[in-house]
Write a protein that holds these residues in place. Sequence first.
Motif, PDB file in Angstrom:
ATOM      1  N   THR A 130      -3.458  -2.416   6.693  1.00 22.24           N
ATOM      2  CA  THR A 130      -4.892  -2.309   6.987  1.00 22.24           C
ATOM      3  C   THR A 130      -5.167  -1.101   7.879  1.00 22.24           C
ATOM      4  O   THR A 130      -4.512  -0.927   8.905  1.00 22.24           O
ATOM      5  N   PHE A 131      -6.146  -0.309   7.450  1.00 15.64           N
ATOM      6  CA  PHE A 131      -6.664   0.790   8.278  1.00 15.64           C
ATOM      7  C   PHE A 131      -8.122   0.433   8.547  1.00 15.64           C
ATOM      8  O   PHE A 131      -8.924   0.346   7.622  1.00 15.64           O
ATOM      9  N   LEU A 132      -8.445   0.185   9.828  1.00 10.65           N
ATOM     10  CA  LEU A 132      -9.795  -0.306  10.133  1.00 10.65           C
ATOM     11  C   LEU A 132     -10.535   0.601  11.105  1.00 10.65           C
ATOM     12  O   LEU A 132      -9.933   1.347  11.876  1.00 10.65           O
TER      13      LEU A 132
ATOM     14  N   MET B  28      -7.591   2.305  13.865  1.00  9.14           N
ATOM     15  CA  MET B  28      -6.143   2.054  13.910  1.00  9.14           C
ATOM     16  C   MET B  28      -5.668   1.511  12.570  1.00  9.14           C
ATOM     17  O   MET B  28      -6.443   0.920  11.813  1.00  9.14           O
ATOM     18  N   ALA B  29      -4.381   1.758  12.282  1.00 10.20           N
ATOM     19  CA  ALA B  29      -3.840   1.347  10.974  1.00 10.20           C
ATOM     20  C   ALA B  29      -2.400   0.877  11.116  1.00 10.20           C
ATOM     21  O   ALA B  29      -1.583   1.522  11.778  1.00 10.20           O
ATOM     22  N   ASP B  30      -2.106  -0.262  10.438  1.00 11.25           N
ATOM     23  CA  ASP B  30      -0.700  -0.608  10.225  1.00 11.25           C
ATOM     24  C   ASP B  30      -0.409  -0.349   8.738  1.00 11.25           C
ATOM     25  O   ASP B  30      -1.186   0.330   8.060  1.00 11.25           O
ATOM     26  N   ASP B  31       0.683  -0.886   8.211  1.00  4.98           N
ATOM     27  CA  ASP B  31       1.043  -0.573   6.826  1.00  4.98           C
ATOM     28  C   ASP B  31       0.087  -1.201   5.804  1.00  4.98           C
ATOM     29  O   ASP B  31       0.101  -0.835   4.631  1.00  4.98           O
TER      30      ASP B  31
ATOM     31  N   ASN C  91       6.545   0.145   9.180  1.00  3.48           N
ATOM     32  CA  ASN C  91       7.213   1.445   9.021  1.00  3.48           C
ATOM     33  C   ASN C  91       6.945   2.410  10.170  1.00  3.48           C
ATOM     34  O   ASN C  91       7.426   3.532  10.167  1.00  3.48           O
ATOM     35  N   GLY C  92       6.138   1.963  11.121  1.00  2.00           N
ATOM     36  CA  GLY C  92       5.949   2.749  12.350  1.00  2.00           C
ATOM     37  C   GLY C  92       4.907   3.845  12.219  1.00  2.00           C
ATOM     38  O   GLY C  92       4.149   3.915  11.242  1.00  2.00           O
ATOM     39  N   ARG C  93       4.903   4.717  13.214  1.00  2.00           N
ATOM     40  CA  ARG C  93       3.924   5.804  13.235  1.00  2.00           C
ATOM     41  C   ARG C  93       4.207   6.791  12.108  1.00  2.00           C
ATOM     42  O   ARG C  93       5.356   7.055  11.776  1.00  2.00           O
ATOM     43  N   ILE C  94       3.141   7.341  11.540  1.00  2.00           N
ATOM     44  CA  ILE C  94       3.281   8.408  10.542  1.00  2.00           C
ATOM     45  C   ILE C  94       2.980   9.722  11.270  1.00  2.00           C
ATOM     46  O   ILE C  94       1.923   9.846  11.904  1.00  2.00           O
ATOM     47  N   GLY C  95       3.910  10.654  11.178  1.00  8.35           N
ATOM     48  CA  GLY C  95       3.696  11.960  11.817  1.00  8.35           C
ATOM     49  C   GLY C  95       2.385  12.557  11.331  1.00  8.35           C
ATOM     50  O   GLY C  95       2.066  12.484  10.141  1.00  8.35           O
ATOM     51  N   ASN C  96       1.608  13.124  12.241  1.00 13.67           N
ATOM     52  CA  ASN C  96       0.313  13.764  11.928  1.00 13.67           C
ATOM     53  C   ASN C  96      -0.835  12.780  11.699  1.00 13.67           C
ATOM     54  O   ASN C  96      -1.979  13.207  11.512  1.00 13.67           O
ATOM     55  N   PHE C  97      -0.567  11.446  11.668  1.00 18.02           N
ATOM     56  CA  PHE C  97      -1.642  10.507  11.311  1.00 18.02           C
ATOM     57  C   PHE C  97      -2.719  10.446  12.407  1.00 18.02           C
ATOM     58  O   PHE C  97      -3.897  10.729  12.136  1.00 18.02           O
ATOM     59  N   SER C  98      -2.317  10.097  13.623  1.00 17.63           N
ATOM     60  CA  SER C  98      -3.313   9.995  14.709  1.00 17.63           C
ATOM     61  C   SER C  98      -3.980  11.350  14.945  1.00 17.63           C
ATOM     62  O   SER C  98      -5.199  11.433  15.155  1.00 17.63           O
TER      63      SER C  98
ATOM     64  N   PRO D 276      -6.560  13.749   1.416  1.00 23.99           N
ATOM     65  CA  PRO D 276      -5.761  12.550   1.689  1.00 23.99           C
ATOM     66  C   PRO D 276      -6.310  11.549   2.714  1.00 23.99           C
ATOM     67  O   PRO D 276      -5.863  10.406   2.744  1.00 23.99           O
ATOM     68  N   LEU D 277      -7.239  11.949   3.585  1.00 21.36           N
ATOM     69  CA  LEU D 277      -7.629  11.002   4.652  1.00 21.36           C
ATOM     70  C   LEU D 277      -9.059  11.161   5.162  1.00 21.36           C
ATOM     71  O   LEU D 277      -9.703  10.187   5.543  1.00 21.36           O
ATOM     72  N   GLY D 278      -9.577  12.404   5.147  1.00 19.41           N
ATOM     73  CA  GLY D 278     -10.811  12.699   5.875  1.00 19.41           C
ATOM     74  C   GLY D 278     -12.070  12.126   5.262  1.00 19.41           C
ATOM     75  O   GLY D 278     -12.944  11.620   5.987  1.00 19.41           O
TER      76      GLY D 278
ATOM     77  N   ASN E 252     -12.860  -1.713   6.394  1.00 16.72           N
ATOM     78  CA  ASN E 252     -11.521  -1.413   5.911  1.00 16.72           C
ATOM     79  C   ASN E 252     -11.559  -0.089   5.133  1.00 16.72           C
ATOM     80  O   ASN E 252     -12.519   0.181   4.403  1.00 16.72           O
ATOM     81  N   ASN E 253     -10.540   0.708   5.273  1.00 14.93           N
ATOM     82  CA  ASN E 253     -10.487   2.024   4.629  1.00 14.93           C
ATOM     83  C   ASN E 253     -10.586   1.974   3.105  1.00 14.93           C
ATOM     84  O   ASN E 253     -11.190   2.874   2.498  1.00 14.93           O
ATOM     85  N   GLN E 254     -10.000   0.959   2.481  1.00 13.27           N
ATOM     86  CA  GLN E 254      -9.937   0.984   1.010  1.00 13.27           C
ATOM     87  C   GLN E 254     -11.319   0.927   0.352  1.00 13.27           C
ATOM     88  O   GLN E 254     -11.659   1.820  -0.439  1.00 13.27           O
TER      89      GLN E 254
ATOM     90  N   MET F  96       0.852  -1.201   0.000  1.00 12.18           N
ATOM     91  CA  MET F  96       0.000   0.000   0.000  1.00 12.18           C
ATOM     92  C   MET F  96       0.884   1.247   0.000  1.00 12.18           C
ATOM     93  O   MET F  96       1.888   1.293   0.696  1.00 12.18           O
ATOM     94  N   ALA F  97       0.495   2.264  -0.794  1.00 11.02           N
ATOM     95  CA  ALA F  97       1.229   3.538  -0.773  1.00 11.02           C
ATOM     96  C   ALA F  97       0.937   4.231   0.558  1.00 11.02           C
ATOM     97  O   ALA F  97      -0.216   4.433   0.919  1.00 11.02           O
ATOM     98  N   LEU F  98       2.006   4.548   1.288  1.00  5.07           N
ATOM     99  CA  LEU F  98       1.812   5.120   2.622  1.00  5.07           C
ATOM    100  C   LEU F  98       1.760   6.648   2.574  1.00  5.07           C
ATOM    101  O   LEU F  98       2.487   7.288   1.806  1.00  5.07           O
ATOM    102  N   LEU F  99       0.929   7.209   3.428  1.00  4.83           N
ATOM    103  CA  LEU F  99       0.852   8.668   3.565  1.00  4.83           C
ATOM    104  C   LEU F  99       2.149   9.184   4.182  1.00  4.83           C
ATOM    105  O   LEU F  99       2.851   8.452   4.882  1.00  4.83           O
TER     106      LEU F  99
ATOM    107  N   PRO G 194      -2.433   4.635  18.025  1.00  2.84           N
ATOM    108  CA  PRO G 194      -1.239   4.683  17.168  1.00  2.84           C
ATOM    109  C   PRO G 194      -0.606   3.283  17.087  1.00  2.84           C
ATOM    110  O   PRO G 194      -0.582   2.564  18.088  1.00  2.84           O
ATOM    111  N   ILE G 195      -0.130   2.938  15.905  1.00  3.59           N
ATOM    112  CA  ILE G 195       0.453   1.601  15.704  1.00  3.59           C
ATOM    113  C   ILE G 195       1.909   1.759  15.230  1.00  3.59           C
ATOM    114  O   ILE G 195       2.186   2.511  14.281  1.00  3.59           O
ATOM    115  N   THR G 196       2.816   1.019  15.900  1.00  2.31           N
ATOM    116  CA  THR G 196       4.250   1.217  15.611  1.00  2.31           C
ATOM    117  C   THR G 196       4.849   0.124  14.715  1.00  2.31           C
ATOM    118  O   THR G 196       6.016   0.218  14.353  1.00  2.31           O
TER     119      THR G 196
HETATM  120  C1  PYL Z   1      -4.641   5.165   5.334  1.00  2.00           C
HETATM  121  C2  PYL Z   1      -3.893   5.460   4.154  1.00  2.00           C
HETATM  122  C3  PYL Z   1      -4.428   5.988   2.931  1.00  2.00           C
HETATM  123  C4  PYL Z   1      -3.309   5.859   2.062  1.00  2.00           C
HETATM  124  N1  PYL Z   1      -2.402   5.092   2.530  1.00  2.00           N
HETATM  125  C5  PYL Z   1      -2.768   4.546   3.767  1.00  2.00           C
HETATM  126  C6  PYL Z   1      -1.622   4.559   4.757  1.00  2.00           C
HETATM  127  O1  PYL Z   1      -0.801   5.443   4.772  1.00  2.00           O
HETATM  128  N2  PYL Z   1      -1.584   3.513   5.614  1.00  2.00           N
HETATM  129  C7  PYL Z   1      -0.610   3.411   6.618  1.00  2.00           C
HETATM  130  C8  PYL Z   1      -1.082   3.994   7.940  1.00  2.00           C
HETATM  131  C9  PYL Z   1      -0.058   3.711   9.042  1.00  2.00           C
HETATM  132  C10 PYL Z   1      -0.377   4.481  10.316  1.00  2.00           C
HETATM  133  C11 PYL Z   1       0.673   4.295  11.389  1.00  2.00           C
HETATM  134  C12 PYL Z   1       0.277   5.118  12.616  1.00  2.00           C
HETATM  135  O2  PYL Z   1       0.685   6.303  12.700  1.00  2.00           O
HETATM  136  O3  PYL Z   1      -0.426   4.621  13.501  1.00  2.00           O
HETATM  137  N3  PYL Z   1       0.842   2.907  11.769  1.00  2.00           N
END
Ligand code: PYL
Length: 259
Positions: free
Chosen positions: A107-109, A102-105, A57-64, A246-248, A120-122, A1-4, A52-54
Amino acid sequence: MALLTPDDLENINKQLKKADSAVKKATGSDIKQICENLYGTFSCFEKVGIVPITSGNGRIGNFSESLNAIAQYFGFNSFITDMPDVSGYYEAVQNGAEIILMADDHTFLAHNIKNGKIVNNQPCTGIIYAEIASKNLTAESNDVLVVGLGKVGFPGAAHLVNKGCKVYGYDADEKLLKKTTSNLEIIPFNPATPKKFSTIFEATPCANTIPEAVLLENCVLSTPGIPCAIFEDLQKKYNVQLIAEPLGIGTASMLYSVL
Ligand code: PYL
Ligand code: NAI
Ligand code: MG
């Protein structure tokens, strides 16, 4: 999945407000009304725990923080747990969360632990962007071009078919295009013999996927794809009504669908 990236999520409130205005202009309804109408649900300050899920690739800044801002924008009572991962999940439930985000690389559920619904987000993202496209007030016909038939695009295309739209589908992966057009009532689109559209739904991870030849003046381009499917000069030239965020929008779709 392409990560934010943290940059994608910069100033999410501003991005969401801008997208909400664009949705309202294109469809006559705002994102909240579209979700309520699509799922037949209404938010009532439900408690949402964001964990937050680590892993990976770990936490994405600004995600939570963005999820928190988004949930509150749509009338939910959200909070971010102090701890990540399993400890964070425990903390969310102990603190009365009814819905977990919550989301890992991969699945975002969203999981409503009161009624058991989990999404699932997709697919939720594909469906809401397709729904927005289908509500185009200035559509010249019910023809819709779908570009990208992957995990987001396919459920969106299926939603449009179910709504009775005449769907033209294109994917750079020829095998996938063949499989999809034989499974769904979709007309394979050939970029070599273009046709113009007033409604386009795009879901690819690539830039510049919408050729000039398919654009009608004032068309609606509803696209969750990152980066954006169209360059600014082309958008301006055809006065394209761009719905891109991108997310909302996708997260709103998830939250309303589990109520
Ligand atoms: C949810 C998105 C939409 C596009 N790509 C998906 C993505 O980036 N998924 C990864 C989300 C990881 C979140 C990280 C955290 O900060 O909790 N584990
Ligand atoms: P995916 O990899 O499952 O599907 C993408 C599809 O696009 C593939 O089938 C691929 O062959 C096709 N494709 C690639 N380049 C193309 C081109 N030039 N022309 C036509 N088709 C092309 O990816 P997924 O999960 O469906 O995600 C799509 C995009 O949506 C990604 O950028 C992802 O980050 C984004 N996304 C955005 C969200 C939001 O809320 N804005 C939420 C979820 C995903
Ligand atoms: Mg979105």
